[in-house]
Design a protein around this motif. Sequence first.
Motif, PDB file in Angstrom:
ATOM      1  N   PRO A  58       0.804  -1.230   0.000  1.00 61.07           N
ATOM      2  CA  PRO A  58       0.000   0.000   0.000  1.00 61.07           C
ATOM      3  C   PRO A  58       0.837   1.279   0.000  1.00 61.07           C
ATOM      4  O   PRO A  58       0.468   2.274  -0.646  1.00 61.07           O
ATOM      5  CB  PRO A  58      -0.826  -0.131   1.294  1.00 61.07           C
ATOM      6  N   LEU A  59       1.963   1.273   0.708  1.00 59.86           N
ATOM      7  CA  LEU A  59       2.843   2.442   0.682  1.00 59.86           C
ATOM      8  C   LEU A  59       3.419   2.656  -0.707  1.00 59.86           C
ATOM      9  O   LEU A  59       3.538   3.806  -1.187  1.00 59.86           O
ATOM     10  CB  LEU A  59       3.963   2.265   1.708  1.00 59.86           C
ATOM     11  N   VAL A  60       3.786   1.564  -1.358  1.00 57.58           N
ATOM     12  CA  VAL A  60       4.291   1.674  -2.732  1.00 57.58           C
ATOM     13  C   VAL A  60       3.215   2.212  -3.655  1.00 57.58           C
ATOM     14  O   VAL A  60       3.470   3.057  -4.533  1.00 57.58           O
ATOM     15  CB  VAL A  60       4.800   0.302  -3.216  1.00 57.58           C
ATOM     16  N   ALA A  61       1.975   1.749  -3.456  1.00 56.24           N
ATOM     17  CA  ALA A  61       0.882   2.228  -4.294  1.00 56.24           C
ATOM     18  C   ALA A  61       0.624   3.724  -4.077  1.00 56.24           C
ATOM     19  O   ALA A  61       0.335   4.465  -5.036  1.00 56.24           O
ATOM     20  CB  ALA A  61      -0.381   1.418  -4.000  1.00 56.24           C
ATOM     21  N   LEU A  62       0.719   4.179  -2.831  1.00 55.08           N
ATOM     22  CA  LEU A  62       0.544   5.609  -2.569  1.00 55.08           C
ATOM     23  C   LEU A  62       1.640   6.421  -3.217  1.00 55.08           C
ATOM     24  O   LEU A  62       1.401   7.538  -3.737  1.00 55.08           O
ATOM     25  CB  LEU A  62       0.518   5.854  -1.055  1.00 55.08           C
ATOM     26  N   GLU A  63       2.867   5.903  -3.216  1.00 52.91           N
ATOM     27  CA  GLU A  63       3.956   6.610  -3.872  1.00 52.91           C
ATOM     28  C   GLU A  63       3.738   6.701  -5.375  1.00 52.91           C
ATOM     29  O   GLU A  63       4.168   7.664  -6.027  1.00 52.91           O
ATOM     30  CB  GLU A  63       5.283   5.900  -3.581  1.00 52.91           C
ATOM     31  N   LEU A  64       3.076   5.693  -5.927  1.00 55.09           N
ATOM     32  CA  LEU A  64       2.776   5.696  -7.361  1.00 55.09           C
ATOM     33  C   LEU A  64       1.557   6.524  -7.705  1.00 55.09           C
ATOM     34  O   LEU A  64       1.215   6.663  -8.890  1.00 55.09           O
ATOM     35  CB  LEU A  64       2.586   4.258  -7.867  1.00 55.09           C
ATOM     36  N   GLY A  65       0.866   7.052  -6.684  1.00 54.34           N
ATOM     37  CA  GLY A  65      -0.285   7.904  -6.935  1.00 54.34           C
ATOM     38  C   GLY A  65      -1.592   7.156  -7.035  1.00 54.34           C
ATOM     39  O   GLY A  65      -2.587   7.734  -7.497  1.00 54.34           O
ATOM     40  N   TRP A  66      -1.629   5.923  -6.610  1.00 49.57           N
ATOM     41  CA  TRP A  66      -2.886   5.171  -6.656  1.00 49.57           C
ATOM     42  C   TRP A  66      -3.758   5.563  -5.470  1.00 49.57           C
ATOM     43  O   TRP A  66      -3.290   5.978  -4.415  1.00 49.57           O
ATOM     44  CB  TRP A  66      -2.623   3.671  -6.627  1.00 49.57           C
ATOM     45  N   THR A  67      -5.054   5.371  -5.658  1.00 49.62           N
ATOM     46  CA  THR A  67      -6.018   5.647  -4.598  1.00 49.62           C
ATOM     47  C   THR A  67      -6.326   4.345  -3.856  1.00 49.62           C
ATOM     48  O   THR A  67      -6.756   3.356  -4.467  1.00 49.62           O
ATOM     49  CB  THR A  67      -7.321   6.240  -5.163  1.00 49.62           C
ATOM     50  N   ILE A  68      -6.111   4.347  -2.536  1.00 46.34           N
ATOM     51  CA  ILE A  68      -6.301   3.136  -1.731  1.00 46.34           C
ATOM     52  C   ILE A  68      -7.133   3.493  -0.512  1.00 46.34           C
ATOM     53  O   ILE A  68      -6.915   4.524   0.139  1.00 46.34           O
ATOM     54  CB  ILE A  68      -4.947   2.544  -1.290  1.00 46.34           C
ATOM     55  N   GLU A  69      -8.102   2.640  -0.218  1.00 43.63           N
ATOM     56  CA  GLU A  69      -8.914   2.805   0.988  1.00 43.63           C
ATOM     57  C   GLU A  69      -8.112   2.318   2.205  1.00 43.63           C
ATOM     58  O   GLU A  69      -7.690   1.170   2.279  1.00 43.63           O
ATOM     59  CB  GLU A  69     -10.208   2.000   0.867  1.00 43.63           C
ATOM     60  N   VAL A  70      -7.929   3.236   3.148  1.00 43.19           N
ATOM     61  CA  VAL A  70      -7.145   2.899   4.329  1.00 43.19           C
ATOM     62  C   VAL A  70      -7.833   1.821   5.174  1.00 43.19           C
ATOM     63  O   VAL A  70      -7.188   0.941   5.750  1.00 43.19           O
ATOM     64  CB  VAL A  70      -6.890   4.164   5.170  1.00 43.19           C
ATOM     65  N   ALA A  71      -9.153   1.880   5.221  1.00 44.00           N
ATOM     66  CA  ALA A  71      -9.884   0.887   6.010  1.00 44.00           C
ATOM     67  C   ALA A  71      -9.691  -0.520   5.435  1.00 44.00           C
ATOM     68  O   ALA A  71      -9.537  -1.495   6.185  1.00 44.00           O
ATOM     69  CB  ALA A  71     -11.367   1.241   6.049  1.00 44.00           C
ATOM     70  N   LEU A  72      -9.698  -0.628   4.108  1.00 43.00           N
ATOM     71  CA  LEU A  72      -9.492  -1.938   3.497  1.00 43.00           C
ATOM     72  C   LEU A  72      -8.069  -2.449   3.739  1.00 43.00           C
ATOM     73  O   LEU A  72      -7.843  -3.654   3.910  1.00 43.00           O
ATOM     74  CB  LEU A  72      -9.780  -1.865   1.994  1.00 43.00           C
ATOM     75  N   VAL A  73      -7.114  -1.518   3.742  1.00 44.00           N
ATOM     76  CA  VAL A  73      -5.735  -1.908   4.033  1.00 44.00           C
ATOM     77  C   VAL A  73      -5.632  -2.464   5.452  1.00 44.00           C
ATOM     78  O   VAL A  73      -4.984  -3.493   5.718  1.00 44.00           O
ATOM     79  CB  VAL A  73      -4.777  -0.720   3.840  1.00 44.00           C
ATOM     80  N   GLY A  74      -6.289  -1.782   6.419  1.00 45.65           N
ATOM     81  CA  GLY A  74      -6.295  -2.285   7.790  1.00 45.65           C
ATOM     82  C   GLY A  74      -6.980  -3.643   7.898  1.00 45.65           C
ATOM     83  O   GLY A  74      -6.528  -4.525   8.649  1.00 45.65           O
TER      84      GLY A  74
END
Length: 339
Positions: A185-201
Amino acid sequence: VFVLVVIGCRAAARLQVQLLDTMLRAPTSFFETTPSGRILNRFTSDTEMCDNTVLMNLQQWINCIMPIASTIVVVSVVNPIFVPWLLVLCVLYVCLYRYSVNATRDIQRLNQVSRSPIYSQFSETLSGLTTIRSYGAERRFEADAERLVNRNTRSAYAQYLLQAWVSLFLDMMASSIVFCAALLPLVALELGWTIEVALVGLSLTYTFELSQFLKHATRMTLELQKSFAGIERIVEYIRHVPAERQGGDAPPAASWPSAGVIVVTNLTVRYRPELPPALRGVSCAIPAKAKVGVVGRTGSGKSTFLSTVWRLIEAEGGADGRGLGAIQIDGVDISRLNL
């Protein structure tokens, strides 16, 4: 679960009936050449695996597979870039399984094989206690029993070492999944992707429990392989143990034999097909109500002759060379009678 229990109980009952029927139809030569402990092992530990262990392991395996599959699906949906690493893990897991399953099956087979002599030696010791004490051989039999138990214990110790080795590698694989679920998820955020934090948790919460489920599922898979070794031994007896001749004619009358005239024609007997004949071309006639003594040196075939008359051993030779007409009592060929 109900369907699984019903199917397992029916299969176990069918195997038990077939094994018992095979033993009841086995010739006496089989029991003379097979240790009693080996036969007891089929009806005790191998049957217990078929009745109980296989069903329990299969149920626990199914209970572990579902959480593992749901965790992998959740992590893959949340982090699509996790899929390539998942494929690598699948390849590693298949390699680990194929490497360990053969060792597990062979060690379980060694454990079962080394357990049968313990039963045989214990049974022989109980039946000969008087002779053992009279000759003062207690220490020798104690040493033999200890040696057999140690041999069986070595295989059990090898099983524990194998389980520890597999658990170590499974912990490493589960840790890599947790690491990827947290890092990607951190890599995806660095790439500019949109990620739901709740789903990551949510995915991280699932992956924390994956290690236990993965280890238990793999252990249950290996236990299933070990359990099927017992079923394999039962099926081996069912398929390969020879059976006595089945079918035949009923006795001609309730009063048969009335006179007791025994006519032996070209009788040939061997205990097993690969052994030489114990009797060859014996012919004689014993009249009714005669008292006959069979005299000969040790190993000349006296007991063999009587065992053939009682059909404990099937005769060869005879009029047709295959045993028919070799022994007749009051004119009735005993080889044609139903046992």
